[in-house]
Design an enzyme around this catalytic site. Structure first.
Site, short mmCIF file in Angstrom:
data_model
loop_
_atom_site.label_atom_id
_atom_site.label_comp_id
_atom_site.label_asym_id
_atom_site.label_seq_id
_atom_site.Cartn_x
_atom_site.Cartn_y
_atom_site.Cartn_z
N LYS A 13 0.83 -1.21 0.00
CA LYS A 13 0.00 0.00 0.00
C LYS A 13 0.86 1.26 0.00
O LYS A 13 0.66 2.17 -0.80
CB LYS A 13 -0.93 0.03 1.24
CG LYS A 13 -1.84 -1.19 1.37
CD LYS A 13 -2.74 -1.11 2.60
CE LYS A 13 -1.98 -1.11 3.92
NZ LYS A 13 -1.26 -2.37 4.21
N ARG A 88 -9.64 0.67 8.94
CA ARG A 88 -9.20 -0.68 9.28
C ARG A 88 -10.26 -1.45 10.05
O ARG A 88 -10.04 -2.62 10.38
CB ARG A 88 -7.95 -0.59 10.15
CG ARG A 88 -6.64 -0.89 9.44
CD ARG A 88 -5.54 -0.61 10.43
NE ARG A 88 -4.31 -1.30 10.20
CZ ARG A 88 -3.26 -0.76 9.56
NH1 ARG A 88 -3.34 0.43 9.01
NH2 ARG A 88 -2.14 -1.45 9.47
N ARG A 127 11.77 -4.84 5.04
CA ARG A 127 11.41 -3.45 4.73
C ARG A 127 12.31 -2.46 5.47
O ARG A 127 12.62 -2.62 6.64
CB ARG A 127 9.95 -3.22 5.14
CG ARG A 127 9.56 -1.76 5.23
CD ARG A 127 8.07 -1.58 5.18
NE ARG A 127 7.34 -2.19 6.28
CZ ARG A 127 5.99 -2.24 6.30
NH1 ARG A 127 5.28 -1.75 5.31
NH2 ARG A 127 5.40 -2.79 7.32
N ARG A 161 11.28 -0.24 11.06
CA ARG A 161 10.24 -0.12 12.07
C ARG A 161 10.40 -1.20 13.13
O ARG A 161 10.68 -2.35 12.82
CB ARG A 161 8.86 -0.24 11.40
CG ARG A 161 8.45 1.03 10.70
CD ARG A 161 7.29 0.82 9.78
NE ARG A 161 6.18 0.07 10.39
CZ ARG A 161 5.06 -0.22 9.76
NH1 ARG A 161 4.89 0.16 8.51
NH2 ARG A 161 4.11 -0.90 10.36
N ARG A 172 -0.43 -8.58 13.84
CA ARG A 172 -0.97 -7.63 12.85
C ARG A 172 -1.82 -8.35 11.80
O ARG A 172 -2.85 -7.84 11.38
CB ARG A 172 0.19 -6.86 12.21
CG ARG A 172 0.80 -5.87 13.21
CD ARG A 172 2.21 -5.43 12.85
NE ARG A 172 2.28 -4.78 11.56
CZ ARG A 172 3.42 -4.59 10.88
NH1 ARG A 172 4.57 -5.01 11.40
NH2 ARG A 172 3.41 -3.99 9.73
P1 ADP Z 1 2.28 -1.77 3.25
O1 ADP Z 1 2.25 -0.26 3.20
O2 ADP Z 1 1.06 -2.38 2.60
O3 ADP Z 1 2.49 -2.31 4.63
P2 ADP Z 1 4.82 -1.53 1.79
O4 ADP Z 1 4.45 -0.72 0.59
O5 ADP Z 1 5.57 -0.84 2.87
O6 ADP Z 1 3.51 -2.26 2.37
O7 ADP Z 1 5.63 -2.79 1.28
C1 ADP Z 1 6.22 -3.72 2.19
C2 ADP Z 1 7.62 -4.09 1.69
O8 ADP Z 1 7.52 -4.87 0.51
C3 ADP Z 1 8.47 -2.88 1.33
O9 ADP Z 1 9.81 -3.13 1.74
C4 ADP Z 1 8.36 -2.78 -0.20
O10 ADP Z 1 9.56 -2.27 -0.78
C5 ADP Z 1 8.13 -4.23 -0.61
N1 ADP Z 1 7.18 -4.35 -1.72
C6 ADP Z 1 6.11 -3.55 -2.00
N2 ADP Z 1 5.46 -3.97 -3.11
C7 ADP Z 1 6.14 -5.07 -3.55
C8 ADP Z 1 5.98 -5.96 -4.67
N3 ADP Z 1 4.96 -5.80 -5.54
N4 ADP Z 1 6.86 -6.96 -4.80
C9 ADP Z 1 7.88 -7.14 -3.90
N5 ADP Z 1 8.09 -6.32 -2.83
C10 ADP Z 1 7.24 -5.31 -2.65
P1 ADP Z 2 1.15 -1.90 7.89
O1 ADP Z 2 0.59 -1.36 6.63
O2 ADP Z 2 2.50 -2.51 7.71
O3 ADP Z 2 0.21 -2.77 8.67
P2 ADP Z 2 0.85 0.73 9.18
O4 ADP Z 2 2.01 1.61 9.06
O5 ADP Z 2 -0.35 1.00 8.33
O6 ADP Z 2 1.39 -0.74 8.94
O7 ADP Z 2 0.35 0.67 10.68
C1 ADP Z 2 1.24 0.44 11.74
C2 ADP Z 2 0.45 0.31 13.05
O8 ADP Z 2 -0.22 1.56 13.32
C3 ADP Z 2 -0.66 -0.74 13.05
O9 ADP Z 2 -0.18 -2.02 13.40
C4 ADP Z 2 -1.61 -0.17 14.11
O10 ADP Z 2 -1.12 -0.40 15.42
C5 ADP Z 2 -1.52 1.34 13.86
N1 ADP Z 2 -2.53 1.83 12.90
C6 ADP Z 2 -2.30 2.41 11.69
N2 ADP Z 2 -3.45 2.74 11.09
C7 ADP Z 2 -4.44 2.39 11.94
C8 ADP Z 2 -5.87 2.46 11.90
N3 ADP Z 2 -6.52 2.98 10.83
N4 ADP Z 2 -6.57 1.99 12.97
C9 ADP Z 2 -5.94 1.47 14.04
N5 ADP Z 2 -4.61 1.37 14.15
C10 ADP Z 2 -3.86 1.80 13.11
#
Ligand code: ADP
Ligand code: ADP
Ligand code: ZN
Length: 216
Positions: A13, A88, A127, A161, A172
């Site tokens: 995302k 969420r 990541r 992170r 998560r």
């Molecule tokens: P999210 O915001 O949904 O948690 P991220 O965009 O941070 O996910 O992506 C998680 C990790 O995977 C990052 O280190 C990113 O560089 C990598 N990543 C994102 N999209 C892809 C993909 N299509 N294929 C392989 N790795 C990816």
């Molecule tokens: P990822 O996409 O890898 O799950 P985020 O960066 O979106 O991680 O979120 C990290 C953490 O922040 C989540 O595990 C949760 O604790 C909190 N968080 C983020 N967005 C929300 C939301 N909309 N509602 C509740 N908690 C949230």
């Protein structure tokens, strides 16, 4: 365009939202980034959220809704936004509907990023991001063009992170399945849900998203 990117942790995302922001001028609204900034600043919200985030649980709905409500009303959001990490829970989705209705704004699309659960842990534990501009990278899938130097800003320090470890990922994922997955039928019923293949490489995922946006 006003869109939501929906998918489990590590689905991509943030990666796609950053590129949409750069190339299409839409504003990325990442609640995770906002919360991490709050934790770093030591604000009230940050103090409340810190331990919850470290465990991998969800921060209470009322706090999240308040955070988005303030942000979405800022003038820069008028030209279009990408919600990344919000809503969420069903309560958050319902609050968002009320907020948008009050602003007279229509939600154009909800894009589900479909990814095999097995791939997510590998994505998450590899990541890292630029400590200065936040550009996202991965040990295996996306190193900067020049090792150790951020592509976007040239900075040479990166951060990882605290919650990106195999243990917290389990909590998560469970939170995603129990609390966020029910949003798929919620948005499907509204006719705004579309899916992309989140297992494809990043450029291909981006093309699929753009096709959806340009087709509307
Ligand atoms: P999210 O915001 O949904 O948690 P991220 O965009 O941070 O996910 O992506 C998680 C990790 O995977 C990052 O280190 C990113 O560089 C990598 N990543 C994102 N999209 C892809 C993909 N299509 N294929 C392989 N790795 C990816
Ligand atoms: P990822 O996409 O890898 O799950 P985020 O960066 O979106 O991680 O979120 C990290 C953490 O922040 C989540 O595990 C949760 O604790 C909190 N968080 C983020 N967005 C929300 C939301 N909309 N509602 C509740 N908690 C949230
Ligand atoms: Zn940078």
């Amino acid at each position: 365009m006003k869109i939501i990117l929906l998918g489990p942790p590590g689905a991509g995302k943030g990666t796609q939202a950053q590129r949409l922001q750069q190339e299409r001028g839409m504003v990325q609204l990442s609640t995770g980034d906002m919360l991490r900034a709050a934790v770093a600043s030591g604000s009230d919200l940050g103090v409340k959220a810190k331990a919850i985030m470290e465990r991998g649980d969800l921060v209470p709905d009322a706090l999240m809704v308040g955070l988005i409500e303030q942000r979405i009303a800022q003038p820069d959001c008028a030209k279009g936004f990408i919600l990344d990490g919000f809503p969420r829970t069903t309560a958050q989705a319902e609050a968002l509907d009320r907020m948008l209705a009050a602003m007279g704004v229509k939600l154009d699309r909800v894009i589900e990023m479909e990814v095999d659960e097995a791939a997510l842990t590998e994505r998450i534990v590899g990541r890292f991001s630029c400590a200065k501009c936040g550009a996202g990278y991965h040990d295996k899938f996306k190193q900067p063009a020049k090792r150790g130097v951020c592509d976007s800003c040239g900075h040479t320090e990166f951060s990882r992170r605290k919650d990106d470890n195999a243990e917290t990922v389990k909590t998560r994922m469970a939170a995603y399945r129990a609390q966020t997955e029910p949003l798929l039928p919620y948005y499907r019923a509204k006719g705004v849900l579309r899916g992309v293949d989140g297992m494809a490489e990043m450029g291909e995922v981006y093309r699929q998203i753009v096709r959806i946006l340009d087709g509307t």
